[in-house]
Design a protein around this motif. Sequence first.
Motif, short mmCIF file in Angstrom:
data_model
loop_
_atom_site.label_atom_id
_atom_site.label_comp_id
_atom_site.label_asym_id
_atom_site.label_seq_id
_atom_site.Cartn_x
_atom_site.Cartn_y
_atom_site.Cartn_z
N LEU A 106 0.85 -1.01 -0.11
CA LEU A 106 -0.10 -0.01 0.11
C LEU A 106 0.93 1.36 0.16
CD1 LEU A 106 -2.71 -1.02 2.46
CD2 LEU A 106 -3.01 -0.62 0.03
N VAL A 107 2.01 1.43 0.70
CA VAL A 107 2.82 2.33 0.86
C VAL A 107 3.47 2.60 -0.45
CG1 VAL A 107 4.92 3.40 1.86
CG2 VAL A 107 3.16 2.42 3.53
N GLN A 163 13.03 15.10 -3.70
CA GLN A 163 12.48 13.86 -4.09
C GLN A 163 12.23 12.93 -2.87
OE1 GLN A 163 14.90 12.46 -7.32
NE2 GLN A 163 14.24 13.83 -8.65
N ALA A 164 13.15 12.70 -2.01
CA ALA A 164 13.13 11.97 -0.94
C ALA A 164 12.31 12.42 0.13
CB ALA A 164 14.66 11.97 -0.45
N LEU A 165 12.40 13.89 0.35
CA LEU A 165 11.38 14.51 1.19
C LEU A 165 9.61 14.26 0.75
CD1 LEU A 165 11.08 16.18 3.80
CD2 LEU A 165 11.28 18.19 2.49
N GLY A 166 9.61 14.32 -0.61
CA GLY A 166 8.17 14.26 -1.01
C GLY A 166 7.78 12.90 -0.75
N GLY A 167 8.65 12.09 -1.02
CA GLY A 167 8.13 10.74 -1.11
C GLY A 167 7.93 10.17 0.48
N GLY A 168 8.98 10.70 1.22
CA GLY A 168 8.88 10.22 2.68
C GLY A 168 7.56 10.76 3.23
N VAL A 225 8.14 5.71 10.79
CA VAL A 225 9.52 5.66 10.25
C VAL A 225 9.71 4.89 8.94
CG1 VAL A 225 11.84 5.22 11.04
CG2 VAL A 225 10.31 6.43 12.45
N GLN A 226 9.21 3.67 8.98
CA GLN A 226 9.28 2.58 7.92
C GLN A 226 8.45 3.19 6.55
OE1 GLN A 226 7.85 -1.06 9.75
NE2 GLN A 226 9.93 -2.09 9.28
N GLY A 227 7.50 3.75 6.97
CA GLY A 227 6.59 4.51 5.93
C GLY A 227 7.28 5.29 5.16
N ALA A 228 7.95 6.17 5.91
CA ALA A 228 8.80 7.59 5.49
C ALA A 228 10.03 6.84 4.66
CB ALA A 228 9.27 8.36 6.60
N GLY A 270 2.28 9.20 5.66
CA GLY A 270 1.04 9.48 5.52
C GLY A 270 0.25 8.04 5.40
N ALA A 271 0.85 7.32 4.43
CA ALA A 271 0.22 6.11 4.02
C ALA A 271 0.30 5.27 5.38
CB ALA A 271 0.84 5.36 2.87
N ALA A 272 1.37 5.41 6.00
CA ALA A 272 1.73 4.38 7.29
C ALA A 272 0.64 4.74 8.34
CB ALA A 272 3.43 4.33 7.62
N ALA A 273 0.70 5.98 8.39
CA ALA A 273 -0.34 6.46 9.56
C ALA A 273 -1.62 5.94 9.04
CB ALA A 273 -0.41 8.19 9.47
N LEU A 274 -2.19 5.88 7.99
CA LEU A 274 -3.65 5.61 7.70
C LEU A 274 -3.84 4.24 7.51
CD1 LEU A 274 -4.29 7.90 4.58
CD2 LEU A 274 -4.94 8.13 6.64
N THR A 275 -2.72 3.41 7.58
CA THR A 275 -2.64 1.84 7.71
C THR A 275 -2.16 1.42 8.92
OG1 THR A 275 -0.53 1.64 6.74
CG2 THR A 275 -2.15 1.75 4.96
#
Length: 68
Positions: free
Chosen positions: A8-9, A26-31, A46-49, A36-41
């Motif tokens: 999902l992330v 690019q890293a900041l945007g993706g992180g 940290v792993q999601g970022a 955000g995706a990790a928070a929702l799931t």
Amino acid sequence: MSVKNIILVITACAGLAACGDTLGKQALGGGAVGAGAAALTGGSLVQGAAIGAGANVLACQSGAVRCN
């Protein structure tokens, strides 16, 4: 983090790839998207970022995503 959450992330990052002018942007945007995706799931922020940053940099640097 389960495999489902990782997928999902990565999917969220690929779909919302935020190519910046520099590798850092690019890293900041993706992180940010990955966290955000990790928070929702319910995953680790940290792993999601980290996954989001890596996925977005890879997408942008490889040309898989067209950046404006």
